[in-house]
Motif scaffolding. Structure first.
Motif, PDB file in Angstrom:
ATOM      1  N   HIS A  72       3.278  10.254   0.853  1.00 35.09           N
ATOM      2  CA  HIS A  72       1.234  10.049   0.374  1.00 35.09           C
ATOM      3  C   HIS A  72       1.576   8.363   0.538  1.00 35.09           C
ATOM      4  O   HIS A  72       0.529   8.081   0.710  1.00 35.09           O
ATOM      5  N   ASN A 100       3.721   6.935   2.403  1.00 40.00           N
ATOM      6  CA  ASN A 100       3.666   6.156   3.828  1.00 40.00           C
ATOM      7  C   ASN A 100       2.131   5.881   3.813  1.00 40.00           C
ATOM      8  O   ASN A 100       1.997   5.076   5.382  1.00 40.00           O
ATOM      9  N   GLN A 101       2.108   7.286   3.882  1.00 44.29           N
ATOM     10  CA  GLN A 101       0.609   7.267   5.066  1.00 44.29           C
ATOM     11  C   GLN A 101      -0.192   6.545   4.347  1.00 44.29           C
ATOM     12  O   GLN A 101      -1.012   5.225   5.364  1.00 44.29           O
ATOM     13  N   LEU A 102      -0.163   5.989   3.039  1.00 45.91           N
ATOM     14  CA  LEU A 102      -1.165   4.825   2.248  1.00 45.91           C
ATOM     15  C   LEU A 102      -0.752   3.270   3.566  1.00 45.91           C
ATOM     16  O   LEU A 102      -1.569   2.194   3.564  1.00 45.91           O
ATOM     17  N   SER A 103       0.737   3.240   3.747  1.00 54.67           N
ATOM     18  CA  SER A 103       0.709   2.030   3.831  1.00 54.67           C
ATOM     19  C   SER A 103       0.577   2.376   5.455  1.00 54.67           C
ATOM     20  O   SER A 103       0.027   1.039   6.173  1.00 54.67           O
ATOM     21  N   ASP A 104       0.706   3.473   6.743  1.00 60.09           N
ATOM     22  CA  ASP A 104      -0.418   3.539   7.304  1.00 60.09           C
ATOM     23  C   ASP A 104      -1.554   3.741   7.852  1.00 60.09           C
ATOM     24  O   ASP A 104      -1.761   2.107   9.071  1.00 60.09           O
ATOM     25  N   ARG A 105      -2.394   3.506   6.742  1.00 60.07           N
ATOM     26  CA  ARG A 105      -3.820   3.182   6.819  1.00 60.07           C
ATOM     27  C   ARG A 105      -3.907   1.356   6.884  1.00 60.07           C
ATOM     28  O   ARG A 105      -5.308   0.849   6.252  1.00 60.07           O
ATOM     29  N   GLY A 106      -2.667   0.670   6.336  1.00 60.83           N
ATOM     30  CA  GLY A 106      -3.195  -0.406   5.788  1.00 60.83           C
ATOM     31  C   GLY A 106      -3.550  -0.567   4.504  1.00 60.83           C
ATOM     32  O   GLY A 106      -3.616  -1.607   4.274  1.00 60.83           O
ATOM     33  N   ILE A 107      -3.067  -0.121   3.490  1.00 58.72           N
ATOM     34  CA  ILE A 107      -3.148   0.221   2.325  1.00 58.72           C
ATOM     35  C   ILE A 107      -2.035   0.425   1.315  1.00 58.72           C
ATOM     36  O   ILE A 107      -1.627   0.902   0.499  1.00 58.72           O
ATOM     37  N   SER A 114       6.249   1.181   2.999  1.00 59.73           N
ATOM     38  CA  SER A 114       5.609  -0.045   2.467  1.00 59.73           C
ATOM     39  C   SER A 114       6.161  -1.213   1.936  1.00 59.73           C
ATOM     40  O   SER A 114       7.707  -1.272   1.689  1.00 59.73           O
TER      41      SER A 114
END
Length: 147
Positions: A63, A65-72, A109
């Motif tokens: 989760h 890493n998904q936030l990091s990939d989305r730019g957050i 992140s």
């Protein structure tokens, strides 16, 4: 231990003493583990000693890493809030730091990774102060010569 359990599973009637001697294990420990009365150390630690189970930790990493990939890219505070929401109780003040150290190779992140020493030295305010003092001195010299 895992190989011994595989051998026991392949037998029609488990021969605990024979398999325990073959793998140099305690017969009682092998029997309890085979019957599911005890757990391997890593699994027991995951269930009883850690705030999140290993599966929950890996899902949290996914989760984050998904936030990091989305730019957050999540901060330590965001991570702490997510974990407290999962657990429905607060975590210790160093929990996020220890978690990030345990999984530093898997986290993407930039805010959760510790800054390396060379970068920490480069980010020293004394270096910036010296640079700007030098630039101001050069600008004063240029202005003085122009006027």
């Amino acid at each position: 231990m895992e190989k011994a359990i595989e051998v026991l599973r392949s037998q029609e009637t488990p021969k605990y003493a024979q398999v325990a001697r073959e793998f140099n294990l305690s017969r009682h420990t092998l029997m309890r583990r085979f019957k599911g009365e005890t757990l391997p150390r890593a699994v027991a630690a995951s269930i009883h000693l850690k705030a999140l189970t290993t599966a929950q930790e890996h899902e949290l990493i996914r989760h984050l890493n998904q936030l990091s990939d989305r730019g957050i890219p999540p901060t330590a505070q965001i991570t702490e809030n997510i974990v407290e929401e999962i657990l429905k109780r607060p975590v210790g003040r160093n929990w996020v730091h220890r978690f990030c150290n345990r999984y530093r190779d898997e986290l993407r992140s930039v805010y959760l990774r510790a800054i390396d020493h060379s970068r920490q030295v480069a980010d020293n305010s004394k270096h910036f102060e010296h640079y700007f003092t030098h630039v101001c001195h050069l600008l004063d010299l240029i202005i003085f010569h122009c006027c």
